[in-house]
Design a protein around this motif. Sequence first.
Motif, mmCIF file in Angstrom:
data_model
loop_
_atom_site.group_PDB
_atom_site.id
_atom_site.type_symbol
_atom_site.label_atom_id
_atom_site.label_comp_id
_atom_site.label_asym_id
_atom_site.label_seq_id
_atom_site.Cartn_x
_atom_site.Cartn_y
_atom_site.Cartn_z
ATOM 1 N N ILE A 44 -18.560 7.683 7.409
ATOM 2 C CA ILE A 44 -18.439 7.590 8.621
ATOM 3 C C ILE A 44 -19.608 7.895 9.257
ATOM 4 O O ILE A 44 -20.065 7.222 10.007
ATOM 5 N N LYS A 48 -13.922 16.192 13.155
ATOM 6 C CA LYS A 48 -13.918 14.957 13.805
ATOM 7 C C LYS A 48 -13.563 13.702 13.087
ATOM 8 O O LYS A 48 -12.844 12.659 13.574
ATOM 9 N N HIS A 49 -13.796 13.748 11.747
ATOM 10 C CA HIS A 49 -13.362 12.726 10.908
ATOM 11 C C HIS A 49 -12.310 12.946 9.759
ATOM 12 O O HIS A 49 -11.698 12.196 9.316
ATOM 13 N N ILE A 50 -12.313 14.209 9.155
ATOM 14 C CA ILE A 50 -11.406 14.507 8.166
ATOM 15 C C ILE A 50 -10.930 15.940 8.415
ATOM 16 O O ILE A 50 -11.353 16.576 8.933
ATOM 17 N N ASN A 69 -22.059 5.438 11.573
ATOM 18 C CA ASN A 69 -22.658 5.681 12.812
ATOM 19 C C ASN A 69 -24.182 5.653 12.849
ATOM 20 O O ASN A 69 -24.704 5.106 13.758
ATOM 21 N N ASN A 120 -15.555 -0.875 15.156
ATOM 22 C CA ASN A 120 -14.998 -0.300 16.232
ATOM 23 C C ASN A 120 -13.963 -1.185 16.936
ATOM 24 O O ASN A 120 -13.423 -0.626 18.086
ATOM 25 N N ARG A 127 -15.479 10.116 2.384
ATOM 26 C CA ARG A 127 -14.907 9.623 3.898
ATOM 27 C C ARG A 127 -15.782 10.066 4.881
ATOM 28 O O ARG A 127 -16.153 9.140 5.808
ATOM 29 N N PHE A 128 -15.914 11.521 4.943
ATOM 30 C CA PHE A 128 -16.670 12.015 6.299
ATOM 31 C C PHE A 128 -18.427 11.393 6.218
ATOM 32 O O PHE A 128 -18.659 11.084 7.236
ATOM 33 N N GLU A 157 -13.997 4.650 -0.776
ATOM 34 C CA GLU A 157 -15.066 5.456 0.192
ATOM 35 C C GLU A 157 -16.158 5.664 -0.380
ATOM 36 O O GLU A 157 -17.199 5.654 0.531
#
Lengths: 197, 197
Positions: free
Chosen positions: A129, A13-15, A133, B89, A125-126, B124
């Motif tokens: 994110i 979904k992200h990387i 959230n 977002n 990065r994953f 990151e």
Amino acid sequence: MDIHDHILKNVAKHISLSREEAAHFTSLLIYKEVPKKTTLLAEGHACNQLSYVHSGALRSYCLDKEGKESTIMFAVADWWLTDMYCFLNDKPAMMYIEAIEDSCILNLSRENFNNLFNAVPKFERFFRILLQNAYTREQLRTIENLTLTAEERYFRFINKYPQIASQVTQKQIASYLGITPEFLSAIRKKNVPRRAR
Amino acid sequence: MDIHDHILKNVAKHISLSREEAAHFTSLLIYKEVPKKTTLLAEGHACNQLSYVHSGALRSYCLDKEGKESTIMFAVADWWLTDMYCFLNDKPAMMYIEAIEDSCILNLSRENFNNLFNAVPKFERFFRILLQNAYTREQLRTIENLTLTAEERYFRFINKYPQIASQVTQKQIASYLGITPEFLSAIRKKNVPRRAR
DNA sequence: AAAAAATCTTAATATACCTTAAGACAGAAT
DNA sequence: ATTCTGTCTTAAGGTATATTAAGATTTTTT
């Protein structure tokens, strides 16, 4: 279908991972089947695992000085869960984690978590994110706790997380909302349409 | 001393930058001096900036349907602040951000934030760690809201953030704790040592 | 320095939610 | 199937915190 398909879709979904990176990542995961009511983590114990829920449902909660439970979060299929502060900082757990259904989970140890970032930097990065959230979700919960009545919080909860609401008891929902089961029962009664009573 | 020294020290807590990387990063920042009471962000407006507080103090808050304020967070020197959900977002802001003292801030735009990760991937990691800390802090706040009385939350707050407590009004502390200023006043009165009254 | 505005305090009354206790119901264990 | 244990409900009485309103104090503006 491979047991790792779900978690790889979650990551995707992200990387984007190469075949080798995906293989490396999944090689770090420990698969566990945990029956309902298993305690996966208890206060004071080392919290060395970050868990991905493949199927079933977990719940984290803490106990106050009188032994009253407060649910911190629920994790159903495709969610991640741990005592994040203690996992990250290698401190004794401040919370409990239990299976509230027969569950299948994939564990990533702290050691593997920390090494993963050097092996596959994309995971920075994953998890950035994922944490973005988690943070914004938690902040929204704070705002709702400060501004809404228990009744409003209850209806927001069941509308936002119908899947979770269907898998947990009212006692657990009450402890997530910060109210007693008795008061939740009163809220529900008040809102049942007349003829259905 | 350069205006960027503080923010570079903040970054250096978690990642090491080369001279060039540091120069690139600071070139993306917009320096702003904002007088006390300036509204930096209002509900419904675009939230395009992530702000680092160089000096002074900011506060984010939201308004409920009756117009009651709830303080989401305070940011004093060396803290980062934005409406994170809306910044990430690209949604209209759900909160207000105001300067509660004359402040100097450094703004990083969403565009520069997103590009930064490609230009200097180390960031990151930096923002992952920032978000880890923000998330665990917010989760602790949720737990305290669920398990502690207003009085306990007040004393934890002033012990944990004495610097913030000294820079903000009681009305603002009350709105952070989710109680009325009148009730906070009562809590304080109750806890003043006898002879000091 | 004076006036205006905002904050802080006090106190009476009101309310959202808790506590306790008991009975009804449901799921788990024998 | 029966018993046992936990969950859910109901209701009475209690507590933490809110609301309202007024005066005292501090800060801001003129």
